[in-house]
Design a protein around this motif. Structure first.
Motif, PDB file in Angstrom:
ATOM      1  N   THR A  58       1.997   5.916  -7.346  1.00 24.61           N
ATOM      2  CA  THR A  58       0.976   6.777  -7.950  1.00 24.61           C
ATOM      3  C   THR A  58       1.552   8.157  -8.256  1.00 24.61           C
ATOM      4  O   THR A  58       1.422   8.656  -9.374  1.00 24.61           O
ATOM      5  N   LYS A  80       0.837  -1.206   0.000  1.00 24.71           N
ATOM      6  CA  LYS A  80       0.000   0.000   0.000  1.00 24.71           C
ATOM      7  C   LYS A  80       0.876   1.262   0.000  1.00 24.71           C
ATOM      8  O   LYS A  80       0.607   2.214  -0.735  1.00 24.71           O
ATOM      9  N   ALA A 108       4.298   7.831 -10.912  1.00 22.33           N
ATOM     10  CA  ALA A 108       3.748   7.545 -12.240  1.00 22.33           C
ATOM     11  C   ALA A 108       3.153   8.798 -12.871  1.00 22.33           C
ATOM     12  O   ALA A 108       3.364   9.056 -14.061  1.00 22.33           O
ATOM     13  N   ILE A 109       2.433   9.578 -12.081  1.00 22.10           N
ATOM     14  CA  ILE A 109       1.859  10.827 -12.609  1.00 22.10           C
ATOM     15  C   ILE A 109       2.976  11.720 -13.144  1.00 22.10           C
ATOM     16  O   ILE A 109       2.920  12.201 -14.271  1.00 22.10           O
ATOM     17  N   LEU A 162       2.431   1.516  -3.423  1.00 29.67           N
ATOM     18  CA  LEU A 162       1.444   1.939  -4.415  1.00 29.67           C
ATOM     19  C   LEU A 162       1.172   3.433  -4.299  1.00 29.67           C
ATOM     20  O   LEU A 162       1.024   4.124  -5.300  1.00 29.67           O
ATOM     21  N   HIS A 163       1.143   3.942  -3.074  1.00 21.00           N
ATOM     22  CA  HIS A 163       0.960   5.380  -2.855  1.00 21.00           C
ATOM     23  C   HIS A 163       2.100   6.148  -3.509  1.00 21.00           C
ATOM     24  O   HIS A 163       1.893   7.125  -4.228  1.00 21.00           O
ATOM     25  N   LEU A 209       1.589  14.168  -3.032  1.00 22.18           N
ATOM     26  CA  LEU A 209       0.494  13.333  -2.523  1.00 22.18           C
ATOM     27  C   LEU A 209       0.595  13.172  -1.008  1.00 22.18           C
ATOM     28  O   LEU A 209      -0.403  13.277  -0.297  1.00 22.18           O
TER      29      LEU A 209
END
Length: 166
Positions: free
Chosen positions: A38, A31, A41-42, A34-35, A76
């Motif tokens: 994200t 998790k 990846a952006i 993945l955070h 983020l």
């Protein structure tokens, strides 16, 4: 948050599901990864797309992609920490502590793969090679960064510092 309050929140969280006491689950590590992925990846996709669309050279495109990956990766976490009530200076420190190692590992792996795939750096946005090498790099980066995050969270580092504010 003053140091003693931060320490108390951290100690309280240590007992929560054993996340910080060395019993970090692979799910918790995945998790956190993945955070991080994200945000990376952006930034990475945006940087590669901009550099490719502007017909920049490989080095300039990769530099832009890496810079934007760090910006979005930190952002983020920063937004989540600010939402929890931390002031900007403290939130920046938490975001840096939480994400730096994860983003560095992810960017090294992802960009290394893109650099090693023949023709990937010269592929255009409308080519399958561009997207498969980029997305394949993300998958491999995720698989290699997750154990790093598991190890760090188990030692109270990385994303473990973020959990004190949730």
């Amino acid at each position: 948050m003053e140091h003693s309050a931060h320490h108390a929140a951290h100690q309280t969280h240590e007992g929560h599901g054993g996340h910080l006491a060395g019993g970090v689950t692979w799910g918790a590590a995945a998790k956190a990864t993945l955070h991080c992925l994200t945000g990376c990846a952006i930034g990475e996709i945006l940087g590669m797309a901009i550099g490719t669309a502007m017909m920049w050279g490989n080095v300039a495109t990769m530099v832009l992609a890496i810079v934007l990956a760090f910006v979005f990766g930190y952002s983020l976490t920063l937004f989540a920490i600010r939402k929890a009530g931390l002031n900007l200076k403290a939130a920046i420190k938490v975001a840096l502590a939480a994400d730096t190692v994860s983003i560095v590992v992810m960017e090294l792996v992802d960009n290394g793969i893109i650099a090693l795939v023949p023709g990937a750096m010269d592929a255009h946005l409308d080519e399958t090679l561009f997207w498969t090498s980029l997305l394949g790099g993300f998958v491999i980066a995720f698989l290699l960064t997750t154990p790093v995050n598991k190890w760090m969270i188990g030692r109270g580092k990385g994303h473990a510092v973020v959990h004190a504010y949730h």
